[in-house]
Write a protein that holds these residues in place. Structure first.
Motif, PDB file in Angstrom:
ATOM      1  N   CYS A   1       0.912  -1.302  -0.117  1.00  0.00           N
ATOM      2  CA  CYS A   1       0.071  -0.029   0.110  1.00  0.00           C
ATOM      3  C   CYS A   1       0.901   1.240  -0.280  1.00  0.00           C
ATOM      4  O   CYS A   1       1.820   1.263   0.798  1.00  0.00           O
ATOM      5  CB  CYS A   1      -0.854   0.036   1.232  1.00  0.00           C
ATOM      6  N   GLY A   2       0.737   2.179  -1.080  1.00  0.00           N
ATOM      7  CA  GLY A   2       1.547   3.380  -1.163  1.00  0.00           C
ATOM      8  C   GLY A   2       2.750   3.220  -1.490  1.00  0.00           C
ATOM      9  O   GLY A   2       3.665   4.044  -1.611  1.00  0.00           O
TER      10      GLY A   2
ATOM     11  N   ARG B   1      -3.426   3.560  -3.298  1.00  0.00           N
ATOM     12  CA  ARG B   1      -3.587   2.868  -2.015  1.00  0.00           C
ATOM     13  C   ARG B   1      -4.192   1.324  -2.342  1.00  0.00           C
ATOM     14  O   ARG B   1      -4.627   1.005  -3.573  1.00  0.00           O
ATOM     15  CB  ARG B   1      -4.915   3.524  -1.152  1.00  0.00           C
ATOM     16  N   CYS B   2      -4.256   0.495  -1.170  1.00  0.00           N
ATOM     17  CA  CYS B   2      -4.325  -0.859  -1.455  1.00  0.00           C
ATOM     18  C   CYS B   2      -5.879  -1.246  -1.335  1.00  0.00           C
ATOM     19  O   CYS B   2      -6.528  -2.110  -1.875  1.00  0.00           O
ATOM     20  CB  CYS B   2      -3.672  -1.978  -0.386  1.00  0.00           C
TER      21      CYS B   2
ATOM     22  N   CYS C   1      -5.754  -2.921   6.046  1.00  0.00           N
ATOM     23  CA  CYS C   1      -4.543  -1.918   6.049  1.00  0.00           C
ATOM     24  C   CYS C   1      -5.111  -1.215   6.991  1.00  0.00           C
ATOM     25  O   CYS C   1      -6.213  -0.368   6.806  1.00  0.00           O
ATOM     26  CB  CYS C   1      -4.580  -1.512   4.893  1.00  0.00           C
TER      27      CYS C   1
ATOM     28  N   THR D   1      -4.280   2.121   7.118  1.00  0.00           N
ATOM     29  CA  THR D   1      -4.337   3.376   6.600  1.00  0.00           C
ATOM     30  C   THR D   1      -5.519   3.537   5.698  1.00  0.00           C
ATOM     31  O   THR D   1      -6.562   4.321   5.997  1.00  0.00           O
ATOM     32  CB  THR D   1      -3.134   3.875   5.461  1.00  0.00           C
ATOM     33  N   CYS D   2      -5.953   2.507   4.847  1.00  0.00           N
ATOM     34  CA  CYS D   2      -7.156   2.747   4.220  1.00  0.00           C
ATOM     35  C   CYS D   2      -8.220   2.218   4.650  1.00  0.00           C
ATOM     36  O   CYS D   2      -9.454   2.672   4.669  1.00  0.00           O
ATOM     37  CB  CYS D   2      -6.861   1.723   2.968  1.00  0.00           C
TER      38      CYS D   2
END
Length: 321
Positions: free
Chosen positions: A35-36, A59-60, A65, A67-68
């Motif tokens: 991711c990222g 992003r994933c 995740c 973050t997401c």
């Protein structure tokens, strides 16, 4: 790279060849690790006035995740809040006995039985309150498969509207009284009845033991909050029950220290019973296994709408505005 990405990157091979994760677990791990990462592509944005360029990596979009997942958890909370009728709601929690949890871990399709059982309990409860009229309740259910200690503990969080819709007169009626004794016994009966139809090994004897020992049924939390209590805020309840539907079962700030050289990790949680601060020092492999354990199967619905909140009964919502 955040600490969870670092941990899963360092132990990727051990996860794949030692823990033997499910397909959906490996897919979410792969997405989260990358991711990222700019090498996996991104979008270039340019300002038409100053000419400055900015590259934003993709992003994933994985629920595993941090973050997401945090972003999508907030979006889901907002979406659910807009769907709720502006009346009092009751936060209920339906739990099962510890000895039943292993059945749901071995066969995750049985998790549907928890939704079906809770649906039967609530629908039956509203029907018995007034049999002469056709009242339709509204409630939302969310599945959590973990406790604060990350152990496998499937249970249902339910947000029940304390007013039901009269389909004949097109108006709402208050149903704030809930019999805890009947609720607990009916919940246990519904769960055991559905599981007994699955022909589980040795379940017949276990079922009889529950009826002999648990005379009050499985534990159900359905306490009515005081009006002056902040916990009565329906937005707080929505935020609580949807918090971990799209992200890992624990926040990164609960990780105290990751000791890569010792292959150990230290993290904390507040015990649910008394809010006591507990520190856990365990192997990284065990920590990872406890995390990926709660990754749901592909296309499994963690949030489900019933009654006048369901898509089938959306027409009733026009009379409640």
């Amino acid at each position: 790279m955040n600490v969870l990405q670092q941990i899963f990157t360092d132990y990727y091979e051990e996860i794949e060849y030692t823990l033997h994760p499910r397909k959906t677990e490996m897919e979410n791990i792969d997405k989260m690790i990358h991711c990222g990462d700019p090498s996996f592509g991104g979008a270039m944005y340019g300002c038409p006035h100053c000419g400055n360029l900015k590259f934003v990596p993709f992003r994933c979009h994985s629920r595993f995740c941090p973050t997401c997942g945090n972003k999508y958890a907030m979006e889901r909370t907002t979406s659910m809040s807009f769907k709720l009728v502006n009346v009092t709601h009751r936060h209920c929690v339906f739990t099962i006995d510890k000895s039943l949890r292993e059945f749901f871990l071995k066969d995750r399709s049985l998790l549907d039985c928890l939704f079906h059982s809770a649906n039967s309990v609530i629908t039956r409860m509203f029907y018995k309150m007034n049999k002469s009229k056709n009242f339709t309740p509204g409630f939302i259910m969310v599945l959590h498969t973990f406790g604060r200690d990350l152990k496998w503990n499937p249970h249902i969080h339910c947000l029940v509207c304390e007013e039901a819709f009269d389909t004949k007169k097109n108006k709402m009626k208050n149903f704030s009284f809930i019999s805890y004794e009947k609720l607990r016994k009916t919940w246990m009966y519904q769960v055991l009845d559905l599981l007994s139809k699955q022909k589980l090994k040795h379940f017949r004897y276990l079922k009889q033991r529950f009826y002999d020992e648990l005379v009050n049924g499985f534990y159900v939390y359905a306490k009515k909050k005081e009006k002056d209590n902040d916990d009565n805020n329906v937005d707080d309840c929505v935020n609580y029950i949807t918090r971990y539907t799209s992200r890992p079962p624990m926040a990164e700030n609960r990780i105290i220290k990751y000791e890569d050289d010792k292959k150990m990790i230290r993290w904390w949680y507040n015990r649910h019973e008394d809010e006591k601060y507990i520190e856990v020092y365990e192997s990284v492999e065990n920590f990872i296994n406890n995390l990926i354990l709660h990754c749901p199967d592909e296309n499994f619905k963690m949030v489900r709408y019933y009654g006048f909140y369901s898509n089938r009964n959306k027409k009733y919502m026009n009379f409640m505005k």
